[in-house]
Design an enzyme around this catalytic site. Structure first.
Site, mmCIF file in Angstrom:
data_model
loop_
_atom_site.group_PDB
_atom_site.id
_atom_site.type_symbol
_atom_site.label_atom_id
_atom_site.label_comp_id
_atom_site.label_asym_id
_atom_site.label_seq_id
_atom_site.Cartn_x
_atom_site.Cartn_y
_atom_site.Cartn_z
ATOM 1 N N SER A 149 0.809 -1.209 0.000
ATOM 2 C CA SER A 149 0.000 0.000 0.000
ATOM 3 C C SER A 149 0.851 1.271 0.000
ATOM 4 O O SER A 149 1.597 1.534 -0.940
ATOM 5 C CB SER A 149 -0.968 -0.028 1.186
ATOM 6 N N ASP B 220 -2.506 6.490 -3.566
ATOM 7 C CA ASP B 220 -1.310 5.905 -2.953
ATOM 8 C C ASP B 220 -0.831 4.725 -3.796
ATOM 9 O O ASP B 220 -1.333 4.489 -4.896
ATOM 10 C CB ASP B 220 -1.568 5.511 -1.498
ATOM 11 N N ASP C 223 -1.113 1.516 -3.908
ATOM 12 C CA ASP C 223 -2.019 0.496 -4.450
ATOM 13 C C ASP C 223 -3.370 1.081 -4.834
ATOM 14 O O ASP C 223 -4.292 0.352 -5.176
ATOM 15 C CB ASP C 223 -2.179 -0.683 -3.490
ATOM 16 N N ASP D 290 -5.867 2.555 -3.309
ATOM 17 C CA ASP D 290 -7.110 2.445 -2.542
ATOM 18 C C ASP D 290 -7.309 3.653 -1.630
ATOM 19 O O ASP D 290 -8.258 3.702 -0.856
ATOM 20 C CB ASP D 290 -7.163 1.143 -1.737
#
Length: 452
Positions: A112, A251, A253, A255
């Site tokens: 992430s 960000d 990833d 999400d």
């Protein structure tokens, strides 16, 4: 849920080369997951459909993703699972592909918002949601069992998906109203050199916006480095320099979302969640919204004033989603920018959340500042106090008295949050109040009660 050995609240995560983020562990994890999924497939097979379960693996742009992808693929194949390799796609894209392709599970390789030195592995169920606790527990137990291999005729096959990104782009666009477009809108999109680098700019361009993209040159090492939702000041500078209308920061990833308006003002998850909910209220009643312990008190007050329920979950989008499902509510999120719109997707999605904000602005013909003008964010003051060994802050009389006095003084004008740090021996004393001076004075009273 019992204590887990490997899985945290968001799968397995750690430093590359550490105890769990290495090729050997990923191989075992892939084989363990494959065995559990194969067993579930046999037990629930209806005699129709695929002979073998299929899973999809997606990843972000970290250099270690190649290693972990190959190891997971090998383990899954050895357990008799067919594997679709989606390549670099956002975490929510894996949830979407898993659901729409009727797969047994989805696997995401990402840490992430963390730097490239970290990575992680997490799973989605066939419905594009978090795995049921019993399945996750079964996988964890199987990790410690000996590696094996099915017979040659039962080995899983792997193939690369040529259209994973295109499918996801179309899905994102489908969440934007067909009677609206983004023509004439000048956007700067920051993909954090991460998983959305090749999809997010396309989504907004194909809806008509003029897009300048930054953070779209991943090299395996620069994910989240000075760009993206964790560093929206970079986006703000670019928006001002280019005279853009808005900036969108994701960000690593994709999400998580932060946005910036044409003046360079940064809007966090609380403000963006309000922008979405306010528009949804014009379509019909909104029963409630789930935030977290860190959600600004201003959002809670404003939602109450417009007749929308509000509840706080523990920090983490997993806990927000759990409470949304328990209450049957559709909207929730975190200040950090994890925003969930269950009328659009089963999981948090930065690109889709941005489209919902843009929907609100287009419908109202308003700027972002105008649309959230009635949301008054409360100043926040946090003091970190070292915790003496053996001190039980929950039963500390002085702190309890100080907290009672502060909460009585605030009474509808703010709130107090006291929680221990999860990573260091410190107590976090946070106060939100209607003005900065009151927040500072109140937080200091709490700290003084502990001798800080």
């Amino acid at each position: 849920m019992s204590q887990r050995k490997y899985f945290g609240t968001d799968g397995v995560r750690g430093e590359v080369g550490g105890p769990v983020i290495n090729a050997a562990f990923a191989l075992r994890l892939g084989y363990a997951a494959g065995r559990v999924l194969a067993r579930e497939h046999r037990e629930h097979a209806s005699g129709r459909g695929r002979n073998r379960p299929q899973v999809v693996i997606g990843k972000d742009t970290r250099i270690s993703g190649y290693m972990l992808e190959s190891a997971l693929e090998a383990g899954l194949s050895a357990a008799g699972i067919d594997v679709l390799l989606a390549g670099p796609v956002p975490t929510p894209a894996v949830a979407y592909l898993t659901r729409t392709l009727r797969l047994a599970a989805g696997i995401v390789i990402s840490a992430s918002h963390n730097p490239y030195q970290d990575n992680g592995i997490k799973f989605f169920s066939a419905h594009g949601m978090k795995l049921p606790d019993d399945i996750e527990a079964a996988i964890e137990q199987a990790v410690d069992e000996p590696l094996g291999c099915v017979g040659s005729e039962e080995l899983g096959r792997a193939r690369r998906m040529a259209d994973a990104q295109g499918r996801y782009i179309e899905f994102c666009k489908s969440t934007f109203p067909h009677d609206l477009d983004l023509n004439g809108l000048k956007l700067v999109v920051d993909a954090a050199h991460g998983a959305a680098y090749n999809v997010a700019p396309h989504v907004f361009r194909e809806l008509g916006a003029e897009v300048h993209a930054i953070g779209v040159s991943p090299d395996g090492f620069n994910i989240n480095k000075g760009v993206g939702a964790l560093h929206p000041e970079s986006l703000a500078e670019e928006v001002r320099a280019r005279g853009a209308d808005l900036g969108i920061a994701l960000d690593g990833d994709a999400d998580r979302l932060q946005m910036v308006d044409g003046t360079g003002r940064i809007y966090n998850g609380d403000e963006l969640l309000y922008a979405i909910v306010r528009e949804r209220m014009q379509r019909g009643p909104v029963a409630g919204v789930v935030g977290t312990l860190m959600t600004n008190y201003g959002l809670e007050r404003q939602l109450q004033q417009i007749g929308v329920g509000f509840e706080r979950a523990n920090v983490g989008d997993r806990y927000v989603l759990e409470q949304m499902q328990a209450r049957g509510w559709l909207y929730g999120g975190e200040s950090s920018g994890h925003l969930l719109c269950l009328d659009c997707h089963t999981t948090g999605d930065g690109t889709i959340a941005a489209l919902q904000v843009l929907t609100a602005l287009r419908r109202a013909d308003a700027t972002l500042a105008e649309w959230v003008a009635d949301l008054r964010m409360y100043p926040q003051r946090m003091i970190n106090v070292p915790l003496a060994p053996g001190l039980d802050w929950k039963t500390h009389d002085g702190l309890a008295r100080a907290r009672g006095a502060v909460e009585a003084e605030l009474a509808g004008r703010g709130r107090v949050l006291i929680r221990a740090s999860g990573t260091e021996p410190k107590l976090r004393l946070m106060v939100e109040a209607e003005d900065e001076a009151l927040a500072q004075a109140s937080a200091q009273k709490l700290a003084d009660s502990l001798g800080a």
